[in-house]
Design a protein around this motif. Structure first.
Motif, PDB file in Angstrom:
ATOM      1  N   ARG A  67       0.827  -1.217   0.000  1.00  0.00           N
ATOM      2  CA  ARG A  67       0.000   0.000   0.000  1.00  0.00           C
ATOM      3  C   ARG A  67       0.855   1.258   0.000  1.00  0.00           C
ATOM      4  O   ARG A  67       0.456   2.294  -0.536  1.00  0.00           O
ATOM      5  CB  ARG A  67      -0.935  -0.001   1.215  1.00  0.00           C
ATOM      6  CG  ARG A  67      -1.892   1.198   1.245  1.00  0.00           C
ATOM      7  CD  ARG A  67      -2.784   1.176   0.025  1.00  0.00           C
ATOM      8  NE  ARG A  67      -3.586   2.377  -0.125  1.00  0.00           N
ATOM      9  CZ  ARG A  67      -3.171   3.486  -0.728  1.00  0.00           C
ATOM     10  NH1 ARG A  67      -1.931   3.542  -1.228  1.00  0.00           N
ATOM     11  NH2 ARG A  67      -3.959   4.526  -0.851  1.00  0.00           N
ATOM     12  N   ASN A  82      -4.605  -0.285  -5.090  1.00  0.00           N
ATOM     13  CA  ASN A  82      -5.655  -0.431  -4.078  1.00  0.00           C
ATOM     14  C   ASN A  82      -6.299  -1.818  -4.151  1.00  0.00           C
ATOM     15  O   ASN A  82      -6.635  -2.418  -3.121  1.00  0.00           O
ATOM     16  CB  ASN A  82      -6.726   0.643  -4.249  1.00  0.00           C
ATOM     17  CG  ASN A  82      -6.263   2.000  -3.764  1.00  0.00           C
ATOM     18  OD1 ASN A  82      -5.372   2.098  -2.918  1.00  0.00           O
ATOM     19  ND2 ASN A  82      -6.867   3.058  -4.289  1.00  0.00           N
ATOM     20  N   ARG A  83      -6.483  -2.327  -5.364  1.00  0.00           N
ATOM     21  CA  ARG A  83      -7.046  -3.666  -5.527  1.00  0.00           C
ATOM     22  C   ARG A  83      -6.111  -4.724  -4.939  1.00  0.00           C
ATOM     23  O   ARG A  83      -6.569  -5.653  -4.252  1.00  0.00           O
ATOM     24  CB  ARG A  83      -7.293  -3.949  -7.007  1.00  0.00           C
ATOM     25  CG  ARG A  83      -8.462  -3.176  -7.598  1.00  0.00           C
ATOM     26  CD  ARG A  83      -8.524  -3.352  -9.100  1.00  0.00           C
ATOM     27  NE  ARG A  83      -9.710  -2.696  -9.665  1.00  0.00           N
ATOM     28  CZ  ARG A  83      -9.884  -2.484 -10.957  1.00  0.00           C
ATOM     29  NH1 ARG A  83      -8.956  -2.885 -11.834  1.00  0.00           N
ATOM     30  NH2 ARG A  83     -10.983  -1.878 -11.398  1.00  0.00           N
ATOM     31  N   HIS A  85      -3.845  -4.283  -2.609  1.00  0.00           N
ATOM     32  CA  HIS A  85      -3.893  -4.096  -1.153  1.00  0.00           C
ATOM     33  C   HIS A  85      -5.150  -4.735  -0.565  1.00  0.00           C
ATOM     34  O   HIS A  85      -5.090  -5.425   0.464  1.00  0.00           O
ATOM     35  CB  HIS A  85      -3.862  -2.595  -0.843  1.00  0.00           C
ATOM     36  CG  HIS A  85      -4.144  -2.262   0.585  1.00  0.00           C
ATOM     37  ND1 HIS A  85      -3.243  -2.506   1.610  1.00  0.00           N
ATOM     38  CD2 HIS A  85      -5.239  -1.689   1.174  1.00  0.00           C
ATOM     39  CE1 HIS A  85      -3.765  -2.108   2.758  1.00  0.00           C
ATOM     40  NE2 HIS A  85      -4.971  -1.608   2.515  1.00  0.00           N
ATOM     41  N   ALA A  86      -6.284  -4.539  -1.221  1.00  0.00           N
ATOM     42  CA  ALA A  86      -7.550  -5.089  -0.733  1.00  0.00           C
ATOM     43  C   ALA A  86      -7.542  -6.616  -0.778  1.00  0.00           C
ATOM     44  O   ALA A  86      -7.998  -7.273   0.166  1.00  0.00           O
ATOM     45  CB  ALA A  86      -8.707  -4.539  -1.567  1.00  0.00           C
ATOM     46  N   VAL A 141     -10.962  -4.815   7.476  1.00  0.00           N
ATOM     47  CA  VAL A 141     -11.645  -5.295   6.269  1.00  0.00           C
ATOM     48  C   VAL A 141     -12.985  -4.590   6.093  1.00  0.00           C
ATOM     49  O   VAL A 141     -13.319  -4.105   4.998  1.00  0.00           O
ATOM     50  CB  VAL A 141     -11.846  -6.825   6.335  1.00  0.00           C
ATOM     51  CG1 VAL A 141     -12.753  -7.295   5.201  1.00  0.00           C
ATOM     52  CG2 VAL A 141     -10.504  -7.540   6.270  1.00  0.00           C
ATOM     53  N   GLY A 144     -12.591  -1.036   5.210  1.00  0.00           N
ATOM     54  CA  GLY A 144     -11.987  -0.859   3.897  1.00  0.00           C
ATOM     55  C   GLY A 144     -12.949  -1.077   2.749  1.00  0.00           C
ATOM     56  O   GLY A 144     -12.735  -0.547   1.652  1.00  0.00           O
ATOM     57  N   LEU A 145     -14.016  -1.837   2.982  1.00  0.00           N
ATOM     58  CA  LEU A 145     -14.974  -2.116   1.903  1.00  0.00           C
ATOM     59  C   LEU A 145     -15.596  -0.851   1.322  1.00  0.00           C
ATOM     60  O   LEU A 145     -15.603  -0.666   0.105  1.00  0.00           O
ATOM     61  CB  LEU A 145     -16.056  -3.081   2.401  1.00  0.00           C
ATOM     62  CG  LEU A 145     -15.615  -4.536   2.576  1.00  0.00           C
ATOM     63  CD1 LEU A 145     -16.736  -5.355   3.202  1.00  0.00           C
ATOM     64  CD2 LEU A 145     -15.212  -5.135   1.228  1.00  0.00           C
ATOM     65  N   TYR A 148     -13.239   1.076  -0.840  1.00  0.00           N
ATOM     66  CA  TYR A 148     -12.931   0.476  -2.139  1.00  0.00           C
ATOM     67  C   TYR A 148     -13.944   0.912  -3.201  1.00  0.00           C
ATOM     68  O   TYR A 148     -13.595   1.074  -4.370  1.00  0.00           O
ATOM     69  CB  TYR A 148     -12.930  -1.047  -2.006  1.00  0.00           C
ATOM     70  CG  TYR A 148     -12.533  -1.767  -3.268  1.00  0.00           C
ATOM     71  CD1 TYR A 148     -11.204  -1.802  -3.677  1.00  0.00           C
ATOM     72  CD2 TYR A 148     -13.482  -2.404  -4.062  1.00  0.00           C
ATOM     73  CE1 TYR A 148     -10.830  -2.457  -4.830  1.00  0.00           C
ATOM     74  CE2 TYR A 148     -13.111  -3.068  -5.220  1.00  0.00           C
ATOM     75  CZ  TYR A 148     -11.793  -3.088  -5.598  1.00  0.00           C
ATOM     76  OH  TYR A 148     -11.420  -3.731  -6.745  1.00  0.00           O
ATOM     77  N   HIS A 160      -9.704   2.938   9.141  1.00  0.00           N
ATOM     78  CA  HIS A 160      -9.231   1.759   8.415  1.00  0.00           C
ATOM     79  C   HIS A 160      -7.737   1.551   8.653  1.00  0.00           C
ATOM     80  O   HIS A 160      -7.283   0.416   8.919  1.00  0.00           O
ATOM     81  CB  HIS A 160      -9.510   1.929   6.927  1.00  0.00           C
ATOM     82  CG  HIS A 160      -8.894   0.879   6.062  1.00  0.00           C
ATOM     83  ND1 HIS A 160      -9.299  -0.444   6.088  1.00  0.00           N
ATOM     84  CD2 HIS A 160      -7.883   0.945   5.147  1.00  0.00           C
ATOM     85  CE1 HIS A 160      -8.577  -1.143   5.225  1.00  0.00           C
ATOM     86  NE2 HIS A 160      -7.706  -0.329   4.646  1.00  0.00           N
TER      87      HIS A 160
END
Length: 239
Positions: A67, A82-83, A85-86, A141, A144-145, A148, A160
């Motif tokens: 990240r 970001n994807r 990291h997620a 998590v 973070g949703l 995103y 987050h």
């Protein structure tokens, strides 16, 4: 080169070196423990150690590192970074929570087979910090949703980051306590346990220090803006 540029250059070299050390240590610790667990065929505690190490040590550590990677951001772009990291963060929770679930199920099965057996749930330091860290990771998590999918604001981003950073630190403390458990003492000699603790401690520091520095700086900036802004508003009202 100005003093600020020189300090920025040295800072970049320092954090770049820390990142390199982190990648090596996170991978090394994970490979060593995973190999031992595979040799044991994931029987009993080996299954728990296998999944928790992959999830909570490797995936969680890498989620923090990628990240803040300027190189990956320039290579992949902010959206793809970001994807990544997620995905790493989600894998950290799912795989690690699976490891906790395996150990919990084994204890329940033992109690079912022998009602007189003494079975303790989350009483040791390793288990206590593990479940707290997993809860913090779940908070990371869940917070973070929405980030995103939509730009949810500075406060949620800070929340987050707090959950993610504190979750990683607590889980690494749990990992270090894990080397003192019966499984750790049975599988590794005392000097190997000390080496694991040392390398895990170094990996914790080198992985978390950049994000911790940024987080503290942002909190300090937010507090400064709040209090100075309040004082300035009061001064204007007094005029």
């Amino acid at each position: 080169m100005t003093t600020a540029e020189l300090q920025g250059s040295y800072g970049g070299l320092y954090f770049g070196f820390c990142t390199l050390i982190s990648h090596v240590l996170l991978a090394g610790i994970t490979v060593a423990i995973v190999y031992k667990c595979l040799v044991l065929k994931l029987v009993h505690t080996a299954g728990h150690a296998f999944y928790c190490t992959i999830g909570f040590v490797f995936f969680m550590g890498e989620a923090l590192l990628v990240r803040n990677s300027a190189y990956l951001e320039s290579s992949l772009g902010p959206l793809n970074l970001n994807r990544l990291h997620a995905v790493l963060g989600l894998l950290a929770f799912l795989v690690g929570a699976g490891g906790i679930g395996i150990k919990t199920w084994q204890k329940l099965e033992r109690k079912r087979e022998d009602p007189n057996a003494t079975v303790r749930h989350f009483k040791s330091n390793h288990a206590f910090y593990g479940i707290i860290g997993c809860a913090l990771l779940l908070g990371s998590v869940l917070s973070g949703l929405p980030l995103y999918f939509i730009n949810s604001g500075f406060a949620l981003k800070m929340l987050h980051r707090f959950f993610g950073l504190s979750g990683f630190l607590v889980l690494m403390v749990s990992q270090m306590f894990g080397y003192n458990t019966g499984f750790g003492r049975r599988q590794w000699k005392a000097h190997h346990q000390k080496l694991f603790k040392f390398f895990t401690f170094i990996a914790t520091i080198t992985t978390a220090n950049y994000e911790l520095r940024r987080f503290v700086r942002d909190v300090a900036g937010l507090a400064t803006d709040y209090f100075i802004g309040s004082d300035a508003a009061e001064a204007r009202e007094d005029l």
